[in-house]
Design an enzyme around this catalytic site. Structure first.
Site, PDB file in Angstrom:
ATOM      1  N   SER A  83     -13.208  -9.596 -32.268  1.00  0.00           N
ATOM      2  CA  SER A  83     -14.410  -8.555 -32.971  1.00  0.00           C
ATOM      3  C   SER A  83     -15.795  -9.124 -32.248  1.00  0.00           C
ATOM      4  CB  SER A  83     -13.710  -7.506 -33.770  1.00  0.00           C
ATOM      5  OG  SER A  83     -14.680  -6.582 -34.038  1.00  0.00           O
ATOM      6  N   HIS A 119     -12.550  -6.338 -28.404  1.00  0.00           N
ATOM      7  CA  HIS A 119     -11.986  -5.096 -28.520  1.00  0.00           C
ATOM      8  C   HIS A 119     -12.999  -4.178 -28.688  1.00  0.00           C
ATOM      9  CE1 HIS A 119     -11.047  -4.956 -32.459  1.00  0.00           C
ATOM     10  NE2 HIS A 119     -12.986  -4.963 -32.914  1.00  0.00           N
TER      11      HIS A 119
END
Length: 202
Positions: free
Chosen positions: A101, A126
């Site tokens: 992330s 993501h």
């Protein structure tokens, strides 16, 4: 039984007597920084402060930022990324364990050609998440608009720093994409996969 943070002897140039300092203090003086937890405002501010202070002290010595992070908050992550671009010294980013992330966003933000992953490291990218389920209807709309802007910002950075087309990055960010060190290199997130000679870099 916890032993606390280990202490090591350190003497500054020109000082006669060495003093015991905690190991992270010693490593920071050598420009070795660590993101080893979830990224929040506190750790982001600490790293930003260290980079700015050490840059004032010496603008020529590179930083080495070791990353093992499950991700964290977007805005503190963007602040840290912008600081990495702002300070005069190059910032080497080194993934050990996991850069997920916002951890992968910081990893890709290192100086191009100076981003490295350990052989068994994992990288995950993501899109930014939100707490929609806690919001009222009006807040939901405002948060959705802000989230879309943040997603566009993150996507632009990944496109710029990986050299991948916009459609590839956008598609990857639709879901959790886990990459090995070599796959992260193929994606342009890192430039090198470390081997037994990588100790020469530091």
């Amino acid at each position: 039984m916890p032993i606390g943070v280990p202490k090591v002897l350190f003497g500054s140039p020109g000082e006669e007597d060495a003093a015991w300092v905690d190991i992270y203090n010693r490593l920071h003086r050598e420009r070795l920084l660590f993101l080893g937890q979830e990224l929040d405002s506190e750790i982001s501010n600490q790293l930003v402060g260290l980079m700015v202070y050490l840059s004032i002290e010496d603008k020529t010595r590179d930083f080495f930022l070791f990353i093992n992070s499950p991700g964290g908050w977007v805005i503190p992550g963007i602040g840290l990324y912008d600081t990495m671009q702002f300070v005069p010294p190059d910032v080497h980013t080194i993934c050990m364990g996991l850069a997920a992330s916002m951890g992968s966003f910081i990893l890709v933000g290192g100086e191009i050609t100076k981003r490295l992953a350990f052989p068994h490291a994992r990288v995950m990218i993501h899109q930014p998440a939100s707490s929609f389920y806690e919001a009222q209807a009006g807040e939901f709309v405002l948060e959705a608009e802000e989230l879309l802007k943040l997603r566009e910002t993150l996507t632009r950075v990944y496109v710029q720093r990986t050299g991948k087309p916009l459609w590839v990055v956008s598609e990857d960010m639709e879901r959790d994409v886990f990459l090995s060190a070599t796959e992260a290199q193929a994606h342009g997130i890192v430039d090198l996969v470390g081997d037994e000679n990588m100790g020469d870099l530091v």
